[in-house]
Scaffold this motif. Structure first.
Motif, PDB file in Angstrom:
ATOM      1  N   THR A   8      -6.610   1.280   2.684  1.00  0.00           N
ATOM      2  CA  THR A   8      -5.897   1.396   3.946  1.00  0.00           C
ATOM      3  C   THR A   8      -6.475   2.559   4.750  1.00  0.00           C
ATOM      4  OG1 THR A   8      -3.724   1.334   5.012  1.00  0.00           O
ATOM      5  CG2 THR A   8      -3.963   2.849   3.161  1.00  0.00           C
ATOM      6  N   LEU A   9      -5.902   2.774   5.914  1.00  0.00           N
ATOM      7  CA  LEU A   9      -6.405   3.797   6.832  1.00  0.00           C
ATOM      8  C   LEU A   9      -5.236   4.550   7.429  1.00  0.00           C
ATOM      9  CD1 LEU A   9      -8.370   5.036   9.046  1.00  0.00           C
ATOM     10  CD2 LEU A   9      -7.829   3.002  10.417  1.00  0.00           C
ATOM     11  N   THR A  10      -5.397   5.870   7.585  1.00  0.00           N
ATOM     12  CA  THR A  10      -4.439   6.635   8.373  1.00  0.00           C
ATOM     13  C   THR A  10      -5.187   7.691   9.175  1.00  0.00           C
ATOM     14  OG1 THR A  10      -2.558   8.119   8.349  1.00  0.00           O
ATOM     15  CG2 THR A  10      -3.877   8.057   6.341  1.00  0.00           C
ATOM     16  N   THR A  11      -4.850   7.771  10.465  1.00  0.00           N
ATOM     17  CA  THR A  11      -5.513   8.760  11.331  1.00  0.00           C
ATOM     18  C   THR A  11      -4.601   9.925  11.663  1.00  0.00           C
ATOM     19  OG1 THR A  11      -4.814   7.672  13.363  1.00  0.00           O
ATOM     20  CG2 THR A  11      -6.911   6.950  12.418  1.00  0.00           C
ATOM     21  N   ASN A  12      -3.356   9.893  11.154  1.00  0.00           N
ATOM     22  CA  ASN A  12      -2.444  11.011  11.443  1.00  0.00           C
ATOM     23  C   ASN A  12      -1.347  11.064  10.373  1.00  0.00           C
ATOM     24  OD1 ASN A  12      -0.343   9.138  12.212  1.00  0.00           O
ATOM     25  ND2 ASN A  12      -1.436   8.879  14.148  1.00  0.00           N
ATOM     26  N   THR A  14       1.809  10.641  10.607  1.00  0.00           N
ATOM     27  CA  THR A  14       2.873   9.642  10.709  1.00  0.00           C
ATOM     28  C   THR A  14       2.461   8.347  10.012  1.00  0.00           C
ATOM     29  OG1 THR A  14       3.358  10.627  12.842  1.00  0.00           O
ATOM     30  CG2 THR A  14       4.458   8.558  12.328  1.00  0.00           C
ATOM     31  N   TYR A  15       1.283   7.825  10.345  1.00  0.00           N
ATOM     32  CA  TYR A  15       0.820   6.610   9.645  1.00  0.00           C
ATOM     33  C   TYR A  15       0.656   6.882   8.150  1.00  0.00           C
ATOM     34  CZ  TYR A  15       0.218   3.368  13.543  1.00  0.00           C
ATOM     35  OH  TYR A  15       0.456   2.494  14.577  1.00  0.00           O
ATOM     36  N   SER A  16       0.450   8.160   7.785  1.00  0.00           N
ATOM     37  CA  SER A  16       0.333   8.496   6.362  1.00  0.00           C
ATOM     38  C   SER A  16       1.612   8.163   5.601  1.00  0.00           C
ATOM     39  CB  SER A  16       0.018   9.985   6.183  1.00  0.00           C
ATOM     40  OG  SER A  16      -1.235  10.286   6.757  1.00  0.00           O
ATOM     41  N   ALA A 151       3.731  -5.524  11.946  1.00  0.00           N
ATOM     42  CA  ALA A 151       2.855  -5.462  13.120  1.00  0.00           C
ATOM     43  C   ALA A 151       3.704  -5.262  14.366  1.00  0.00           C
ATOM     44  CB  ALA A 151       2.037  -6.743  13.224  1.00  0.00           C
ATOM     45  N   GLY A 152       3.189  -4.482  15.294  1.00  0.00           N
ATOM     46  CA  GLY A 152       3.934  -4.224  16.524  1.00  0.00           C
ATOM     47  C   GLY A 152       4.279  -2.753  16.631  1.00  0.00           C
ATOM     48  N   LYS A 153       4.853  -2.382  17.770  1.00  0.00           N
ATOM     49  CA  LYS A 153       5.113  -0.962  18.032  1.00  0.00           C
ATOM     50  C   LYS A 153       6.178  -0.351  17.139  1.00  0.00           C
ATOM     51  CE  LYS A 153       3.903  -0.174  22.791  1.00  0.00           C
ATOM     52  NZ  LYS A 153       4.330  -0.275  24.146  1.00  0.00           N
ATOM     53  N   LEU A 154       7.178  -1.167  16.779  1.00  0.00           N
ATOM     54  CA  LEU A 154       8.327  -0.610  16.062  1.00  0.00           C
ATOM     55  C   LEU A 154       8.051  -0.529  14.562  1.00  0.00           C
ATOM     56  CD1 LEU A 154      11.236   0.425  16.505  1.00  0.00           C
ATOM     57  CD2 LEU A 154      12.001  -1.848  15.831  1.00  0.00           C
ATOM     58  N   LYS A 155       7.466   0.578  14.129  1.00  0.00           N
ATOM     59  CA  LYS A 155       7.163   0.742  12.709  1.00  0.00           C
ATOM     60  C   LYS A 155       8.434   1.124  11.963  1.00  0.00           C
ATOM     61  CE  LYS A 155       2.866   0.004  13.563  1.00  0.00           C
ATOM     62  NZ  LYS A 155       2.475  -1.426  13.518  1.00  0.00           N
ATOM     63  N   PRO A 156       8.514   0.778  10.667  1.00  0.00           N
ATOM     64  CA  PRO A 156       9.739   1.109   9.916  1.00  0.00           C
ATOM     65  C   PRO A 156      10.078   2.595   9.953  1.00  0.00           C
ATOM     66  CG  PRO A 156       8.134  -0.026   8.510  1.00  0.00           C
ATOM     67  CD  PRO A 156       7.552   0.019   9.877  1.00  0.00           C
TER      68      PRO A 156
END
Ligand code: UDP
Ligand code: MN
Length: 197
Positions: A8-12, A14-16, A151-156
């Motif tokens: 997987t990938l995380t650039t910040n 939050t996505y981490s 998928a989409g803007k509203l992440k859990p």
């Protein structure tokens, strides 16, 4: 050790959080394979340390940006240019096979018994936030989901969560996915939160 990896990938940072929950959901599904996460320079050292606790490989890569403002504007997702960074997955040549999963996915058991050699059926990328014409298929395959994708803007991790009752507040638009959003938060509370505090 397996020569195959989930990547997987995380650039910040939050996505981490998504990447941490994804790793635990793969472990819950008893994966036999290695876990690898691509991180870009913006991910803090503290978060990399958390990722190292659950990922076999935490690989720093530079940001690749699609610079495709016109098409990103069509999606209303200007921030997604950086998702090109996924392409670094091809450089993980220590593995014989990699499967890339977005950081906003969860993984469910029975993967090994399913045939994914020829195609990826509906149940391998079920979108939690279905549009109305998608709902019949969502209902039909609800119990057979292999990979769920927020998928989409509203992440859990952006959904309102009551830390006392441990219940996520999901608006009526996403009511069909309430239990799946709740599952993301359950994994977060049971496996991730203690490593962050
Ligand atoms: N991503 C990231 N930082 C960002 C945006 C995206 O690390 O600012 C990564 C992350 O792995 C994410 C993937 O790129 O899951 C694709 O983006 P996203 O899931 O937001 O797109 P969607 O599935 O909503 O189209
Ligand atoms: Mn995604």
């Amino acid at each position: 050790m397996s020569k195959f990896a989930w990547v997987t990938l995380t650039t910040n940072d939050t996505y981490s959080l998504g990447a941490l929950v994804l790793a635990h959901s793969l472990k819950r599904a008893k994966t036999a394979h290695q876990l690898a996460v691509l991180v870009t320079p913006n991910v803090s050292q503290a978060m990399r340390d958390r990722l190292k606790e659950v990922y076999n490989v935490v690989q720093e890569v530079n940001v690749l940006d699609s610079q495709d403002a016109a098409n990103l504007a069509l999606l209303s997702r200007p921030e997604l240019g950086v998702t090109f960074t996924k392409l670094h997955c091809w450089r993980l040549v220590q593995f014989e096979k990699c499967v890339f999963l977005d950081a906003d996915t969860l993984f469910f058991a029975d993967w090994s018994t399913a045939d994914i050699k020829k195609h990826l059926p509906f149940v391998y990328n079920v979108t939690a936030y279905a549009s109305y014409c998608y709902l019949p298929a969502f209902k039909q395959f609800r119990d057979k989901i292999k990979i769920l994708h927020f998928a989409g803007k509203l992440k859990p991790w952006l959904i309102q969560f009551n830390s006392e009752t441990k219940v996520a507040s999901v608006s009526s638009e996403y009511a069909h996915a309430q239990d799946l959003i709740q599952l993301w938060w359950n994994i977060f509370c049971e496996n991730v939160i203690q490593s962050l505090s």
